[in-house]
Design an enzyme around this catalytic site. Structure first.
Site, mmCIF file in Angstrom:
data_model
loop_
_atom_site.group_PDB
_atom_site.id
_atom_site.type_symbol
_atom_site.label_atom_id
_atom_site.label_comp_id
_atom_site.label_asym_id
_atom_site.label_seq_id
_atom_site.Cartn_x
_atom_site.Cartn_y
_atom_site.Cartn_z
ATOM 1 N N ALA A 1 0.828 -1.212 0.000
ATOM 2 C CA ALA A 1 0.000 0.000 0.000
ATOM 3 C C ALA A 1 0.860 1.258 0.000
ATOM 4 O O ALA A 1 1.765 1.404 0.824
ATOM 5 C CB ALA A 1 -0.923 0.010 1.218
ATOM 6 N N TYR B 1 7.730 11.451 -4.009
ATOM 7 C CA TYR B 1 7.381 10.016 -3.950
ATOM 8 C C TYR B 1 8.597 9.199 -3.513
ATOM 9 O O TYR B 1 8.523 8.426 -2.551
ATOM 10 C CB TYR B 1 6.885 9.540 -5.328
ATOM 11 C CG TYR B 1 6.884 8.033 -5.483
ATOM 12 C CD1 TYR B 1 6.034 7.225 -4.724
ATOM 13 C CD2 TYR B 1 7.737 7.389 -6.395
ATOM 14 C CE1 TYR B 1 6.033 5.837 -4.855
ATOM 15 C CE2 TYR B 1 7.744 6.013 -6.543
ATOM 16 C CZ TYR B 1 6.895 5.237 -5.769
ATOM 17 O OH TYR B 1 6.900 3.871 -5.896
ATOM 18 N N THR C 1 11.055 0.635 -4.203
ATOM 19 C CA THR C 1 11.283 0.962 -5.612
ATOM 20 C C THR C 1 12.749 1.317 -5.863
ATOM 21 O O THR C 1 13.455 1.744 -4.950
ATOM 22 C CB THR C 1 10.381 2.168 -5.993
ATOM 23 O OG1 THR C 1 10.877 2.756 -7.185
ATOM 24 C CG2 THR C 1 10.403 3.260 -4.929
ATOM 25 N N ASP C 2 13.162 1.168 -7.127
ATOM 26 C CA ASP C 2 14.532 1.578 -7.486
ATOM 27 C C ASP C 2 14.682 3.100 -7.455
ATOM 28 O O ASP C 2 15.803 3.619 -7.461
ATOM 29 C CB ASP C 2 14.931 1.020 -8.863
ATOM 30 C CG ASP C 2 14.003 1.436 -10.002
ATOM 31 O OD1 ASP C 2 12.989 2.133 -9.744
ATOM 32 O OD2 ASP C 2 14.296 1.072 -11.157
ATOM 33 N N GLU C 3 13.544 3.822 -7.407
ATOM 34 C CA GLU C 3 13.627 5.290 -7.464
ATOM 35 C C GLU C 3 14.319 5.895 -6.244
ATOM 36 O O GLU C 3 14.761 7.039 -6.292
ATOM 37 C CB GLU C 3 12.225 5.889 -7.628
ATOM 38 C CG GLU C 3 11.536 5.386 -8.869
ATOM 39 C CD GLU C 3 10.384 6.259 -9.326
ATOM 40 O OE1 GLU C 3 10.362 7.447 -9.009
ATOM 41 O OE2 GLU C 3 9.511 5.716 -10.021
ATOM 42 N N LYS D 1 9.278 6.974 -0.095
ATOM 43 C CA LYS D 1 9.597 5.536 -0.124
ATOM 44 C C LYS D 1 10.949 5.291 0.569
ATOM 45 O O LYS D 1 11.120 4.302 1.296
ATOM 46 C CB LYS D 1 9.645 5.005 -1.561
ATOM 47 C CG LYS D 1 8.315 4.948 -2.282
ATOM 48 C CD LYS D 1 7.276 4.045 -1.643
ATOM 49 C CE LYS D 1 7.613 2.575 -1.714
ATOM 50 N NZ LYS D 1 6.514 1.715 -1.202
HETATM 51 P P1 NAD Z 1 -1.075 1.401 -6.929
HETATM 52 O O1 NAD Z 1 -1.161 2.879 -6.786
HETATM 53 O O2 NAD Z 1 -1.616 0.755 -8.148
HETATM 54 O O3 NAD Z 1 -1.789 0.693 -5.680
HETATM 55 C C1 NAD Z 1 -1.642 1.155 -4.368
HETATM 56 C C2 NAD Z 1 -2.737 0.540 -3.516
HETATM 57 O O4 NAD Z 1 -2.530 0.995 -2.177
HETATM 58 C C3 NAD Z 1 -4.158 0.960 -3.927
HETATM 59 O O5 NAD Z 1 -5.013 -0.152 -3.960
HETATM 60 C C4 NAD Z 1 -4.571 1.936 -2.836
HETATM 61 O O6 NAD Z 1 -5.976 1.955 -2.573
HETATM 62 C C5 NAD Z 1 -3.787 1.406 -1.644
HETATM 63 N N1 NAD Z 1 -3.571 2.460 -0.653
HETATM 64 C C6 NAD Z 1 -3.116 3.718 -0.863
HETATM 65 N N2 NAD Z 1 -3.120 4.413 0.291
HETATM 66 C C7 NAD Z 1 -3.576 3.573 1.255
HETATM 67 C C8 NAD Z 1 -3.825 3.704 2.649
HETATM 68 N N3 NAD Z 1 -3.619 4.866 3.290
HETATM 69 N N4 NAD Z 1 -4.297 2.633 3.326
HETATM 70 C C9 NAD Z 1 -4.550 1.460 2.688
HETATM 71 N N5 NAD Z 1 -4.346 1.283 1.367
HETATM 72 C C10 NAD Z 1 -3.868 2.331 0.662
HETATM 73 O O7 NAD Z 1 0.463 1.072 -6.710
HETATM 74 P P2 NAD Z 1 1.358 -0.083 -7.362
HETATM 75 O O8 NAD Z 1 1.916 0.401 -8.641
HETATM 76 O O9 NAD Z 1 0.619 -1.356 -7.297
HETATM 77 O O10 NAD Z 1 2.556 -0.110 -6.316
HETATM 78 C C11 NAD Z 1 2.513 -0.958 -5.161
HETATM 79 C C12 NAD Z 1 3.806 -0.813 -4.396
HETATM 80 O O11 NAD Z 1 4.909 -1.165 -5.229
HETATM 81 C C13 NAD Z 1 4.081 0.610 -3.913
HETATM 82 O O12 NAD Z 1 4.633 0.526 -2.619
HETATM 83 C C14 NAD Z 1 5.108 1.144 -4.900
HETATM 84 O O13 NAD Z 1 5.939 2.099 -4.293
HETATM 85 C C15 NAD Z 1 5.866 -0.113 -5.230
HETATM 86 N N6 NAD Z 1 6.512 -0.156 -6.558
HETATM 87 C C16 NAD Z 1 5.787 0.104 -7.683
HETATM 88 C C17 NAD Z 1 6.413 -0.002 -8.921
HETATM 89 C C18 NAD Z 1 5.636 0.225 -10.206
HETATM 90 O O14 NAD Z 1 6.241 0.218 -11.272
HETATM 91 N N7 NAD Z 1 4.335 0.369 -10.158
HETATM 92 C C19 NAD Z 1 7.774 -0.326 -9.003
HETATM 93 C C20 NAD Z 1 8.480 -0.584 -7.830
HETATM 94 C C21 NAD Z 1 7.839 -0.506 -6.607
#
Ligand code: NAD
Length: 313
Positions: A83, A151, A126-128, A155
């Protein structure tokens, strides 16, 4: 294993739940907690909602007492924490909610995991957090953190907090830092869904700057298999970088999708003003997870993008 997954109605979380329920029959149960923010989509959960091992609980992780109540009642043995507020552009417009969810929300989960004696807390990052690369080199687990937008700063802070809970309080944690994911269920605000939706609607594909920013792409199912490996076989306290060795400029991604769909690339795009502080290049060195946990991705970009296009059709 009684697994608690946060953010399981979002992009990667929903793919992870599907992966676990389809491939890891050994789990006893799985509880998905999500506040259903704008980024969530309940349709992402349709494929597994009727699985008898699956449960959902509406929860905002910024609400500490409610988080603790869920831990007490469900008593998870393992946690995978997805999340987050996840869109860089939004973080530039409004950083507050990024700090509340990504930092304070993670802190609430860590405190509850410690109080309720969780056996493994896996934090998704994330790699960011490593900042921006020049033309050479790749991010290793030892690369110093250098986040460059709200962001990635939020993270980075959550990664530090997670490590603090290991070093100071002995909470058994692991962390993964993954590169850019693509695949089914991704929110339309992100790059690859924007390309696909623009083509579907006959609109021009917006390209930031010159389209020369480089990202290292991984198919979401490969990220999910890596997370499972780390959760079950990773060494406590360790961080693992996850990537698929698939660097592409934004222009190359658009071109690959246009080729798959037989669309003339040069007429499909329009250049738009660049993102503030737009990191030039990310690239992951995933040698540690490959050599220590024998994980490897199973999708080439071509295969992954075909599956992605089919899922958005
Ligand atoms: P997303 O935005 O699609 O999903 C995030 C989810 O978290 C949503 O369902 C949202 O409702 C929930 N959420 C947000 N705030 C919340 C809160 N306060 N309480 C409960 N739930 C909450 O994100 P994603 O792309 O699936 O990313 C998921 C994780 O992976 C994140 O931590 C992100 O930093 C990490 N990540 C993403 C990527 C990418 O390319 N998308 C790459 C590396 C890491």
């Amino acid at each position: 294993m009684k697994l608690l997954v946060t953010g399981g109605a979002g992009f990667i979380g929903s793919n992870f739940i599907k992966y676990v329920l389809e491939n890891r029959g050994e789990i006893e149960s799985l509880l998905n907690v999500d506040c259903l923010s704008y980024a969530a989509n309940e349709k992402n959960c349709e494929e597994f909602i009727s699985n008898p091992k699956y449960r959902f609980r509406h929860l905002d992780i910024t609400r500490g007492p409610q988080v603790n109540d869920v831990f007490k009642r469900y008593a998870p043995t393992h946690v995978v924490h997805f999340a987050a507020e996840s869109h860089v552009d939004n973080s530039i417009k409004n950083p507050n909610i990024f700090l509340e969810t990504n930092v304070m929300g993670t802190h609430n989960l860590l405190k509850s995991a410690l109080a309720n004696k969780v056996k493994r807390f896996h934090h998704i990052s994330t790699d960011e957090v490593y900042g921006s690369l020049g033309e050479t080199g790749k991010f290793k687990e030892s690369t110093p953190y250098d986040p460059r937008n709200p962001y990635s700063a939020s993270k980075a802070a959550s990664d530090h907090l997670t490590r603090v809970f290991y070093h100071t309080f002995n909470l058994p944690i692991t962390i993964s830092n993954c590169s850019n994911n693509y695949g089914p269920n991704q929110h339309k605000e992100k790059f690859i869904p924007t390309i696909l939706n623009s083509l579907k609607e006959g609109k021009k594909i917006p390209v930031y700057g010159q389209g020369s920013n480089v990202r290292d792409w991984i198919y979401v199912e490969d990220h999910c298999s890596a997370v499972w490996k780390i959760l079950t076989q990773g060494k406590t306290g360790e961080t693992y970088n996850v990537g698929s060795n698939c660097e592409k400029t934004n222009m190359q991604v658009i071109e690959a999708i246009c080729n798959e769909l037989n669309v003339e690339f040069s007429t499909a795009i329009e250049f738009v003003e660049d993102r503030l502080g737009h990191d030039l290049r990310y690239a992951i060195n995933a040698r540690k997870i490959r050599s220590e946990l024998f994980w490897k991705p199973s999708h080439t970009f071509k295969r992954g993008i075909k599956k992605t296009i089919a899922s958005y059709a």
